[in-house]
Design a protein around this motif. Structure first.
Motif, PDB file in Angstrom:
ATOM      1  N   ARG A 295       0.810  -1.218   0.000  1.00  0.00           N
ATOM      2  CA  ARG A 295       0.000   0.000   0.000  1.00  0.00           C
ATOM      3  C   ARG A 295       0.843   1.269   0.000  1.00  0.00           C
ATOM      4  O   ARG A 295       0.477   2.259  -0.615  1.00  0.00           O
ATOM      5  CB  ARG A 295      -0.957  -0.009   1.199  1.00  0.00           C
ATOM      6  CG  ARG A 295      -2.060  -1.049   1.070  1.00  0.00           C
ATOM      7  CD  ARG A 295      -3.115  -0.879   2.160  1.00  0.00           C
ATOM      8  NE  ARG A 295      -4.165  -1.863   2.040  1.00  0.00           N
ATOM      9  CZ  ARG A 295      -5.213  -1.747   1.247  1.00  0.00           C
ATOM     10  NH1 ARG A 295      -5.355  -0.681   0.494  1.00  0.00           N
ATOM     11  NH2 ARG A 295      -6.132  -2.704   1.198  1.00  0.00           N
ATOM     12  N   TRP A 296       1.982   1.263   0.710  1.00  0.00           N
ATOM     13  CA  TRP A 296       2.789   2.485   0.761  1.00  0.00           C
ATOM     14  C   TRP A 296       3.289   2.865  -0.637  1.00  0.00           C
ATOM     15  O   TRP A 296       3.369   4.054  -0.978  1.00  0.00           O
ATOM     16  CB  TRP A 296       3.968   2.318   1.726  1.00  0.00           C
ATOM     17  CG  TRP A 296       4.991   1.295   1.312  1.00  0.00           C
ATOM     18  CD1 TRP A 296       5.072   0.008   1.711  1.00  0.00           C
ATOM     19  CD2 TRP A 296       6.095   1.506   0.403  1.00  0.00           C
ATOM     20  NE1 TRP A 296       6.140  -0.638   1.113  1.00  0.00           N
ATOM     21  CE2 TRP A 296       6.788   0.274   0.312  1.00  0.00           C
ATOM     22  CE3 TRP A 296       6.560   2.595  -0.327  1.00  0.00           C
ATOM     23  CZ2 TRP A 296       7.913   0.106  -0.481  1.00  0.00           C
ATOM     24  CZ3 TRP A 296       7.680   2.429  -1.125  1.00  0.00           C
ATOM     25  CH2 TRP A 296       8.345   1.211  -1.194  1.00  0.00           C
ATOM     26  N   ALA A 297       3.608   1.856  -1.455  1.00  0.00           N
ATOM     27  CA  ALA A 297       4.067   2.135  -2.821  1.00  0.00           C
ATOM     28  C   ALA A 297       2.916   2.631  -3.682  1.00  0.00           C
ATOM     29  O   ALA A 297       3.090   3.524  -4.525  1.00  0.00           O
ATOM     30  CB  ALA A 297       4.686   0.878  -3.426  1.00  0.00           C
ATOM     31  N   GLN A 298       1.709   2.076  -3.476  1.00  0.00           N
ATOM     32  CA  GLN A 298       0.544   2.518  -4.229  1.00  0.00           C
ATOM     33  C   GLN A 298       0.223   3.979  -3.934  1.00  0.00           C
ATOM     34  O   GLN A 298      -0.103   4.754  -4.841  1.00  0.00           O
ATOM     35  CB  GLN A 298      -0.668   1.651  -3.877  1.00  0.00           C
ATOM     36  CG  GLN A 298      -0.509   0.181  -4.215  1.00  0.00           C
ATOM     37  CD  GLN A 298      -1.678  -0.636  -3.703  1.00  0.00           C
ATOM     38  OE1 GLN A 298      -2.813  -0.168  -3.674  1.00  0.00           O
ATOM     39  NE2 GLN A 298      -1.424  -1.868  -3.279  1.00  0.00           N
ATOM     40  N   LYS A 299       0.292   4.361  -2.655  1.00  0.00           N
ATOM     41  CA  LYS A 299      -0.116   5.710  -2.252  1.00  0.00           C
ATOM     42  C   LYS A 299       0.921   6.777  -2.575  1.00  0.00           C
ATOM     43  O   LYS A 299       0.579   7.953  -2.710  1.00  0.00           O
ATOM     44  CB  LYS A 299      -0.429   5.727  -0.757  1.00  0.00           C
ATOM     45  CG  LYS A 299      -1.666   4.914  -0.392  1.00  0.00           C
ATOM     46  CD  LYS A 299      -1.961   5.003   1.095  1.00  0.00           C
ATOM     47  CE  LYS A 299      -3.241   4.231   1.433  1.00  0.00           C
ATOM     48  NZ  LYS A 299      -3.549   4.295   2.882  1.00  0.00           N
ATOM     49  N   THR A 300       2.182   6.376  -2.674  1.00  0.00           N
ATOM     50  CA  THR A 300       3.237   7.355  -2.929  1.00  0.00           C
ATOM     51  C   THR A 300       3.588   7.474  -4.405  1.00  0.00           C
ATOM     52  O   THR A 300       4.463   8.261  -4.780  1.00  0.00           O
ATOM     53  CB  THR A 300       4.517   6.990  -2.143  1.00  0.00           C
ATOM     54  OG1 THR A 300       4.921   5.656  -2.491  1.00  0.00           O
ATOM     55  CG2 THR A 300       4.265   7.067  -0.644  1.00  0.00           C
ATOM     56  N   GLY A 301       2.927   6.706  -5.242  1.00  0.00           N
ATOM     57  CA  GLY A 301       3.203   6.775  -6.672  1.00  0.00           C
ATOM     58  C   GLY A 301       4.415   5.980  -7.092  1.00  0.00           C
ATOM     59  O   GLY A 301       4.946   6.183  -8.199  1.00  0.00           O
TER      60      GLY A 301
ATOM     61  N   TRP B 102       7.718  -1.302  -8.258  1.00  0.00           N
ATOM     62  CA  TRP B 102       7.349  -2.662  -7.879  1.00  0.00           C
ATOM     63  C   TRP B 102       6.963  -3.474  -9.115  1.00  0.00           C
ATOM     64  O   TRP B 102       7.346  -4.631  -9.249  1.00  0.00           O
ATOM     65  CB  TRP B 102       6.205  -2.623  -6.877  1.00  0.00           C
ATOM     66  CG  TRP B 102       5.799  -3.991  -6.366  1.00  0.00           C
ATOM     67  CD1 TRP B 102       4.906  -4.847  -6.935  1.00  0.00           C
ATOM     68  CD2 TRP B 102       6.299  -4.651  -5.200  1.00  0.00           C
ATOM     69  NE1 TRP B 102       4.798  -6.000  -6.205  1.00  0.00           N
ATOM     70  CE2 TRP B 102       5.647  -5.912  -5.129  1.00  0.00           C
ATOM     71  CE3 TRP B 102       7.226  -4.304  -4.219  1.00  0.00           C
ATOM     72  CZ2 TRP B 102       5.892  -6.808  -4.097  1.00  0.00           C
ATOM     73  CZ3 TRP B 102       7.464  -5.215  -3.193  1.00  0.00           C
ATOM     74  CH2 TRP B 102       6.803  -6.444  -3.141  1.00  0.00           C
ATOM     75  N   ARG B 103       6.193  -2.839 -10.017  1.00  0.00           N
ATOM     76  CA  ARG B 103       5.771  -3.547 -11.226  1.00  0.00           C
ATOM     77  C   ARG B 103       6.978  -3.948 -12.073  1.00  0.00           C
ATOM     78  O   ARG B 103       6.999  -5.031 -12.669  1.00  0.00           O
ATOM     79  CB  ARG B 103       4.828  -2.672 -12.058  1.00  0.00           C
ATOM     80  CG  ARG B 103       3.454  -2.430 -11.447  1.00  0.00           C
ATOM     81  CD  ARG B 103       2.622  -3.700 -11.396  1.00  0.00           C
ATOM     82  NE  ARG B 103       2.447  -4.325 -12.696  1.00  0.00           N
ATOM     83  CZ  ARG B 103       1.541  -3.966 -13.600  1.00  0.00           C
ATOM     84  NH1 ARG B 103       0.702  -2.962 -13.328  1.00  0.00           N
ATOM     85  NH2 ARG B 103       1.427  -4.600 -14.752  1.00  0.00           N
TER      86      ARG B 103
END
Length: 405
Positions: free
Chosen positions: A248-254, A259-260
């Motif tokens: 989630r931290w990577a999703q929210k920080t852009g 990761w992908r």
């Protein structure tokens, strides 16, 4: 080879996030109710595309209600890659503009919206939306939404089907198909569409690559009986477990793109190209658009005095605008656009007296434009001043200025 195993009030409530009514047993589905453009949508233009201002919970409510009422909801999930590709691909752009719900699936789009002062402050990722539906609590005998997976790498759709049904949730897989490779027509044989329809799916998840997936949906939408349809390419992999989603931290920080790339190294080139395109757009469109909007912000009187009229003139349906169009006076614009959407007469938008248009009003025009393209209806904007043309161009919506016969 394919391998197989509204009314306005209710829509407003749905967009406010009210839960859809459900029954313990779903009746056999009939025809899907497909309407025209919904000018009650709270949409805003970002990089030439309309985006709905909805939260994750509100978007889930819209899909649930559409499935329950069997109303067509073609969901598009544009991210930065979508937006960049749509700049030069009219068919791809039309698929987003003609969607019933368009959500900002990318933090760069949210950042651009914030910079422009637009009220789209939350990223609503397609995979997060699918997960929210999956985690929906089933109460009072409520039946889960039926999902059909179409596409993905060989064996992945089947794995997603099995994994989704391994534990009870708000979603249940009722079928899958692996269409392999080929043209849109080759992946659309009657037996494939019949298999999808016979599954009685509420939600068709397509995974063919963004452009091909959107094109496949557009090509077959009228024949599909699943009310909710969307291209959610990564979802099939996430559900199957072949690719893990970023924390989630990577999703929210852009930083989900990093990761992908870790999970799918071949994506590095796409993200690099998108990053370069973003820098160019910031320099040539976004920053000048911010400056232009602040420099020419209309006075309240100009918004109050704005006039929007629809009339028939010599066989054409003519829209006449004056003053300034924006969020402040959209209530006057919506019914006029709904009136103009009726019929097949050529549509002419006379902007002789229009001085200003903001992102919200521009997005409403996009919905009307998309409807005209679908119907093969001629479209033209005439007598737009240089200032107005610049405003539209900086919003990456200069395609609206090009007449369509």
């Amino acid at each position: 080879m394919i391998q197989n195993n509204v009314n306005i009030k209710s829509e407003i409530k749905a967009r406010a996030g009210e839960p859809a009514s459900s029954s313990a047993t779903r009746e056999a589905p009939g025809e899907v109710i497909a309407g025209g453009p919904d000018f009650q949508r709270d949409v805003w233009s970002i990089l030439g595309l309309p985006f709905d201002r909805v939260s994750l919970g509100q978007a889930a409510g819209i899909l649930q209600r559409a499935a329950s009422e069997r109303r067509r909801c073609f969901l598009s999930t544009p991210n930065l890659n979508f937006a960049v590709a749509c700049l030069d691909d009219a068919a791809f752009r039309h698929s987003v503009i003609q969607s019933d719900l368009s959500i900002a699936d990318g933090m760069p789009l949210v950042w651009i919206a914030r910079a422009l002062g637009l009220p789209i402050k939350e990223r609503v990722a397609g995979s997060s939306l699918f997960q929210a539906l999956r985690e929906q609590r089933m109460e009072n005998g409520q039946a889960p939404l039926r999902v059909y997976f179409f596409g993905g790498p060989p064996g992945v759709a089947q794995a997603a089907d099995e994994k989704l049904n391994a534990t009870p949730s708000g979603l249940r897989s009722v079928g899958y198909a692996s269409p392999g490779f080929g043209s849109i027509e080759e992946m659309s044989p009657p037996q494939a569409l019949a298999h999808i329809n016979d599954s009685r799916a509420d939600f068709l998840v397509v995974a063919l690559g963004a452009k091909k997936g959107q094109a496949w949906i557009q090509h077959n939408l009228a024949q599909l009986r699943a009310p909710v349809v969307s291209h959610l390419g990564a979802v099939v992999n996430f559900v199957a477990g072949t690719v893990s989603r970023a924390p989630r931290w990577a999703q929210k920080t852009g930083l989900e793109w990093l990761w992908r790339i870790k999970e799918e190294p071949k994506l590095w080139r796409r993200y690099f190209d998108d990053g370069m395109a973003l820098l160019r757009l910031l320099a040539t469109r976004v920053l000048p658009c911010i400056w232009e909007s602040r420099r020419h912000r209309p006075a309240a009187a100009l918004l109050d005095q704005a006039e929007i009229r629809c009339r028939l003139d010599g066989g054409d349906c003519e829209l006449l605008f004056s003053g300034a169009l924006g969020q402040a006076n959209l209530a006057r614009l919506r019914p006029v656009l709904a009136q103009a959407a009726q019929g097949d007469a050529p549509l002419v938008l006379d902007c002789t007296r229009l001085q200003y248009i903001d992102s919200a009003a521009l997005a409403q025009l996009m919905l009307l434009y998309g409807h005209c393209v679908r119907r093969g209806r001629p479209w033209a904007i005439i007598n737009a001043s240089a200032s107005l043309r610049r405003q539209i161009t900086l919003h990456c919506a200069d395609y609206l200025l090009q007449a369509r016969a």
